[in-house]
Design a protein around this motif. Structure first.
Motif, PDB file in Angstrom:
ATOM      1  N   ALA A  57      41.056  28.423  35.050  1.00 55.96           N
ATOM      2  CA  ALA A  57      42.199  28.563  35.958  1.00 55.96           C
ATOM      3  C   ALA A  57      41.786  29.244  37.265  1.00 55.96           C
ATOM      4  O   ALA A  57      42.210  28.840  38.353  1.00 55.96           O
ATOM      5  N   ALA A  58      40.942  30.249  37.171  1.00 57.57           N
ATOM      6  CA  ALA A  58      40.560  31.029  38.362  1.00 57.57           C
ATOM      7  C   ALA A  58      39.718  30.209  39.319  1.00 57.57           C
ATOM      8  O   ALA A  58      39.873  30.305  40.539  1.00 57.57           O
ATOM      9  N   THR A  59      38.821  29.384  38.768  1.00 59.59           N
ATOM     10  CA  THR A  59      37.913  28.625  39.633  1.00 59.59           C
ATOM     11  C   THR A  59      38.546  27.321  40.095  1.00 59.59           C
ATOM     12  O   THR A  59      38.180  26.793  41.136  1.00 59.59           O
ATOM     13  N   GLY A  60      39.455  26.794  39.287  1.00 66.22           N
ATOM     14  CA  GLY A  60      40.080  25.514  39.629  1.00 66.22           C
ATOM     15  C   GLY A  60      39.143  24.338  39.464  1.00 66.22           C
ATOM     16  O   GLY A  60      39.448  23.224  39.897  1.00 66.22           O
ATOM     17  N   VAL A  61      37.982  24.555  38.845  1.00 68.42           N
ATOM     18  CA  VAL A  61      37.045  23.447  38.666  1.00 68.42           C
ATOM     19  C   VAL A  61      37.655  22.445  37.665  1.00 68.42           C
ATOM     20  O   VAL A  61      38.087  22.835  36.571  1.00 68.42           O
ATOM     21  N   ILE A  86      30.959  28.486  34.044  1.00 72.11           N
ATOM     22  CA  ILE A  86      32.159  27.895  34.668  1.00 72.11           C
ATOM     23  C   ILE A  86      32.328  28.464  36.081  1.00 72.11           C
ATOM     24  O   ILE A  86      32.583  27.732  37.042  1.00 72.11           O
ATOM     25  N   GLN A  87      32.134  29.767  36.217  1.00 71.57           N
ATOM     26  CA  GLN A  87      32.258  30.383  37.541  1.00 71.57           C
ATOM     27  C   GLN A  87      31.235  29.799  38.515  1.00 71.57           C
ATOM     28  O   GLN A  87      31.549  29.520  39.675  1.00 71.57           O
ATOM     29  N   GLU A  88      30.020  29.602  38.034  1.00 77.06           N
ATOM     30  CA  GLU A  88      28.943  29.107  38.908  1.00 77.06           C
ATOM     31  C   GLU A  88      29.094  27.625  39.249  1.00 77.06           C
ATOM     32  O   GLU A  88      28.461  27.139  40.190  1.00 77.06           O
ATOM     33  N   ALA A  89      29.913  26.922  38.467  1.00 79.95           N
ATOM     34  CA  ALA A  89      30.060  25.470  38.681  1.00 79.95           C
ATOM     35  C   ALA A  89      30.748  25.168  40.014  1.00 79.95           C
ATOM     36  O   ALA A  89      30.530  24.107  40.607  1.00 79.95           O
TER      37      ALA A  89
END
Ligand code: DQA
Length: 148
Positions: free
Chosen positions: A89-93, A60-63
């Motif tokens: 939530a942190a990445t907003g993706v 998810i972070q890498e997305a």
């Protein structure tokens, strides 16, 4: 447009895992259905599965910056994982939560999703079609909206 499909624990067993609940399609067959529709829609898709919470968090972070949206079947982590919720939530993706089964028609503990509040929407109960509906939703632009 690029869409990342992430699948959580035990979804590698689809086809032989509780078929009365999850059906007979394997994850590879679901992926093939998604790829066929994605080709028609001219969308690029990537499909991954992991039994490990941290690996899903990393993906998810890498997305961010690589994919326009994530379609996430977090499986059992749906009901337990603050880490996955925080990653979304942190990445907003923009993330669409999907389930093969209708999680609201099953055991009490499945009725709570820790992820739904930070997802754009939830599609649950349509078997492999849940994945196709999620792709459709992303392409129609719903996933472009940030969760409130
Ligand atoms: C599931 C529903 C979850 O409750 C369960 O833990 C799964 C699969 C579904 O697709 O129906 O592993 O996410």
């Amino acid at each position: 447009m690029k869409v990342l499909f992430l699948n959580g624990p035990n979804l590698n067993l689809l086809g032989r895992r509780e078929p009365e609940i999850y059906g007979r399609a394997t994850l590879a067959e679901i992926e093939a259905q998604v790829r066929a529709r994605a080709r028609e829609l001219k969308v690029s898709v990537e499909f991954r599965q992991s039994n490990h919470e941290g690996e899903l968090v990393g993906w998810i972070q890498e997305a961010v910056g690589t994919f326009d949206a994530v379609v996430l079947n977090a499986a059992a982590y749906t009901h337990t994982s603050i880490a996955l919720r925080d990653a979304i939530a942190a990445t907003g993706v923009p993330t669409v939560e999907v389930h093969l089964s209708n999680i609201h028609a099953r055991e009490e503990f499945r009725k709570t999703s820790l992820l739904a509040p930070v997802c754009v929407g939830v599609i649950s109960g349509f078997g492999p079609t849940s994945y196709l509906l999620a792709l459709e939703a992303v392409v129609r632009g719903l996933a472009g909206r940030k969760p409130k």
